[in-house]
Design an enzyme around this catalytic site. Structure first.
Site, PDB file in Angstrom:
ATOM      1  N   HIS A  17       4.225   5.361   0.408  1.00 59.12           N
ATOM      2  CA  HIS A  17       4.860   4.602  -0.672  1.00 59.12           C
ATOM      3  C   HIS A  17       6.331   4.312  -0.352  1.00 59.12           C
ATOM      4  O   HIS A  17       6.823   3.205  -0.577  1.00 59.12           O
ATOM      5  CB  HIS A  17       4.868   5.407  -1.977  1.00 59.12           C
ATOM      6  CG  HIS A  17       3.514   5.681  -2.571  1.00 59.12           C
ATOM      7  ND1 HIS A  17       3.077   6.947  -2.890  1.00 59.12           N
ATOM      8  CD2 HIS A  17       2.506   4.843  -2.946  1.00 59.12           C
ATOM      9  CE1 HIS A  17       1.876   6.892  -3.427  1.00 59.12           C
ATOM     10  NE2 HIS A  17       1.491   5.629  -3.470  1.00 59.12           N
ATOM     11  N   LYS A  41      -6.869   7.540 -14.342  1.00 63.17           N
ATOM     12  CA  LYS A  41      -7.235   8.454 -13.268  1.00 63.17           C
ATOM     13  C   LYS A  41      -6.938   9.868 -13.748  1.00 63.17           C
ATOM     14  O   LYS A  41      -6.248  10.068 -14.731  1.00 63.17           O
ATOM     15  CB  LYS A  41      -6.355   8.189 -12.051  1.00 63.17           C
ATOM     16  CG  LYS A  41      -6.663   6.914 -11.323  1.00 63.17           C
ATOM     17  CD  LYS A  41      -5.785   6.877 -10.098  1.00 63.17           C
ATOM     18  CE  LYS A  41      -5.805   5.574  -9.388  1.00 63.17           C
ATOM     19  NZ  LYS A  41      -4.788   5.523  -8.335  1.00 63.17           N
ATOM     20  N   ARG A  90      -3.539  -0.749   2.865  1.00 65.05           N
ATOM     21  CA  ARG A  90      -3.819   0.172   3.960  1.00 65.05           C
ATOM     22  C   ARG A  90      -4.988  -0.289   4.807  1.00 65.05           C
ATOM     23  O   ARG A  90      -4.908  -0.379   6.013  1.00 65.05           O
ATOM     24  CB  ARG A  90      -4.107   1.575   3.418  1.00 65.05           C
ATOM     25  CG  ARG A  90      -2.878   2.303   2.982  1.00 65.05           C
ATOM     26  CD  ARG A  90      -3.214   3.411   2.051  1.00 65.05           C
ATOM     27  NE  ARG A  90      -3.715   2.890   0.785  1.00 65.05           N
ATOM     28  CZ  ARG A  90      -3.910   3.604  -0.296  1.00 65.05           C
ATOM     29  NH1 ARG A  90      -3.685   4.894  -0.279  1.00 65.05           N
ATOM     30  NH2 ARG A  90      -4.346   3.053  -1.407  1.00 65.05           N
ATOM     31  N   SER A 128      -2.332   9.359  -2.169  1.00 65.43           N
ATOM     32  CA  SER A 128      -1.990  10.471  -3.056  1.00 65.43           C
ATOM     33  C   SER A 128      -3.199  11.392  -3.191  1.00 65.43           C
ATOM     34  O   SER A 128      -3.054  12.607  -3.247  1.00 65.43           O
ATOM     35  CB  SER A 128      -1.574   9.948  -4.431  1.00 65.43           C
ATOM     36  OG  SER A 128      -0.410   9.165  -4.324  1.00 65.43           O
TER      37      SER A 128
HETATM   38  P1  ADP Z   1      -2.246   2.703  -7.982  1.00 65.47           P
HETATM   39  O1  ADP Z   1      -2.728   3.838  -8.817  1.00 65.47           O
HETATM   40  O2  ADP Z   1      -1.696   1.565  -8.735  1.00 65.47           O
HETATM   41  O3  ADP Z   1      -3.170   2.299  -6.838  1.00 65.47           O
HETATM   42  P2  ADP Z   1      -0.703   4.237  -6.132  1.00 65.47           P
HETATM   43  O4  ADP Z   1       0.402   5.120  -6.560  1.00 65.47           O
HETATM   44  O5  ADP Z   1      -1.936   4.903  -5.623  1.00 65.47           O
HETATM   45  O6  ADP Z   1      -0.961   3.297  -7.334  1.00 65.47           O
HETATM   46  O7  ADP Z   1      -0.179   3.215  -5.046  1.00 65.47           O
HETATM   47  C1  ADP Z   1       0.783   2.240  -5.355  1.00 65.47           C
HETATM   48  C2  ADP Z   1       0.797   1.201  -4.267  1.00 65.47           C
HETATM   49  O8  ADP Z   1       1.168   1.775  -3.025  1.00 65.47           O
HETATM   50  C3  ADP Z   1      -0.556   0.542  -4.025  1.00 65.47           C
HETATM   51  O9  ADP Z   1      -0.332  -0.821  -3.716  1.00 65.47           O
HETATM   52  C4  ADP Z   1      -1.091   1.253  -2.828  1.00 65.47           C
HETATM   53  O10 ADP Z   1      -1.990   0.469  -2.082  1.00 65.47           O
HETATM   54  C5  ADP Z   1       0.185   1.485  -2.057  1.00 65.47           C
HETATM   55  N1  ADP Z   1       0.059   2.626  -1.130  1.00 65.47           N
HETATM   56  C6  ADP Z   1      -0.430   3.858  -1.378  1.00 65.47           C
HETATM   57  N2  ADP Z   1      -0.416   4.619  -0.282  1.00 65.47           N
HETATM   58  C7  ADP Z   1       0.104   3.849   0.710  1.00 65.47           C
HETATM   59  C8  ADP Z   1       0.364   4.050   2.110  1.00 65.47           C
HETATM   60  N3  ADP Z   1       0.066   5.199   2.712  1.00 65.47           N
HETATM   61  N4  ADP Z   1       0.902   3.024   2.803  1.00 65.47           N
HETATM   62  C9  ADP Z   1       1.170   1.855   2.196  1.00 65.47           C
HETATM   63  N5  ADP Z   1       0.934   1.585   0.899  1.00 65.47           N
HETATM   64  C10 ADP Z   1       0.424   2.576   0.161  1.00 65.47           C
END
Ligand code: ADP
Length: 163
Positions: A17, A41, A90, A128
Site C-alpha cells: 500500500h 469484511k 497486483r 493484508s
Molecule cells: P480494499 O478493501 O478496498 O480492497 P485494501 O486495503 O485491501 O482495500 O487495498 C487498497 C488498495 O490497495 C486496493 O486497490 C488494493 O488492490 C491495493 N493493494 C493492496 N495490496 C497491494 C500491494 N501489495 N501492492 C499494490 N497494491 C496493493
C-alpha cells in the site's frame, strides 16, 4: 491543485500500500488516503488502530493526508474535490473486481477517473489478508509491513492466544 483519493480498508497497511501511496504522491499535488469506515469484511483491527498505523507509516510523505470516511467513495471524492481515485493492481485476479468498481464509481461520479498503479514486483504477493494469516500463526512479516504494524500484529497475536 490536483487531488487524488486512495481508498481502502488497510487492515493493516502493508509496504505494498505504502509503495502505491508514494508513487501517487509523485503524480498528484495532494493524496488523501481514505480509510473506509464501513465494510463488510472481517476486520482484525479497529478503525482507530488502523488509523494510527496508517498515519505513522506515511508520515514521511509531505503531500499525504489520512482520513476516514463512511458512505460511498464516489461521494467522498466529490466532497474532497478529487478527480482521481487511486487503486493498486497486483494480479489478474484483482482485475475483474477492480474493473467493476471503477465502472460503478464512474457511474456514480462521472468526474472521477480511477487510476491504476501496478504493484511493485517485490510486493505483488502481499495482501493484508496473507499478512494477518502469517502473523496470527506466529510467522515473521518483517520487511513486509512497517515496524508499527509488526508491533500491533504481535500485540494482537498475544491477545488472541492468551484469551
Ligand atoms: P480494499 O478493501 O478496498 O480492497 P485494501 O486495503 O485491501 O482495500 O487495498 C487498497 C488498495 O490497495 C486496493 O486497490 C488494493 O488492490 C491495493 N493493494 C493492496 N495490496 C497491494 C500491494 N501489495 N501492492 C499494490 N497494491 C496493493
Amino acid at each position: 491543485m490536483k487531488i487524488a483519493v486512495y481508498p481502502g480498508t488497510f487492515d493493516p497497511v502493508t509496504y505494498g500500500h505504502i509503495h502505491i501511496a508514494e508513487r501517487a504522491c509523485q503524480l498528484y499535488d495532494k493524496v488523501i488516503i481514505a480509510l473506509a469506515g464501513e465494510n463488510y469484511k472481517n476486520d482484525l483491527f479497529t478503525m482507530e488502530e488502523r488509523m494510527i498505523m496508517l498515519k505513522e507509516s506515511v508520515k514521511h510523505l509531505e503531500n499525504v493526508e489520512v482520513e476516514s470516511f463512511v458512505g460511498l467513495t464516489a461521494d467522498y471524492a466529490a466532497i474532497k474535490g478529487a478527480k482521481a481515485l487511486i487503486r493498486g493492481l497486483r494480479a489478474v485476479s484483482d482485475f475483474e473486481y477492480e474493473m467493476q468498481m471503477a465502472a460503478m464509481n464512474r457511474y456514480l461520479n462521472e468526474n472521477l477517473e480511477t487510476v491504476f498503479l501496478m504493484a511493485e514486483g517485490k510486493y505483488s504477493f502481499l495482501s493484508s489478508s496473507n499478512i494477518k494469516q502469517v502473523a496470527l500463526i506466529g510467522g515473521s512479516v518483517h520487511g513486509l509491513v512497517p515496524p508499527i504494524v509488526e508491533e500491533y500484529l504481535k500485540k494482537k497475536y498475544q491477545e488472541l492466544n492468551y484469551k
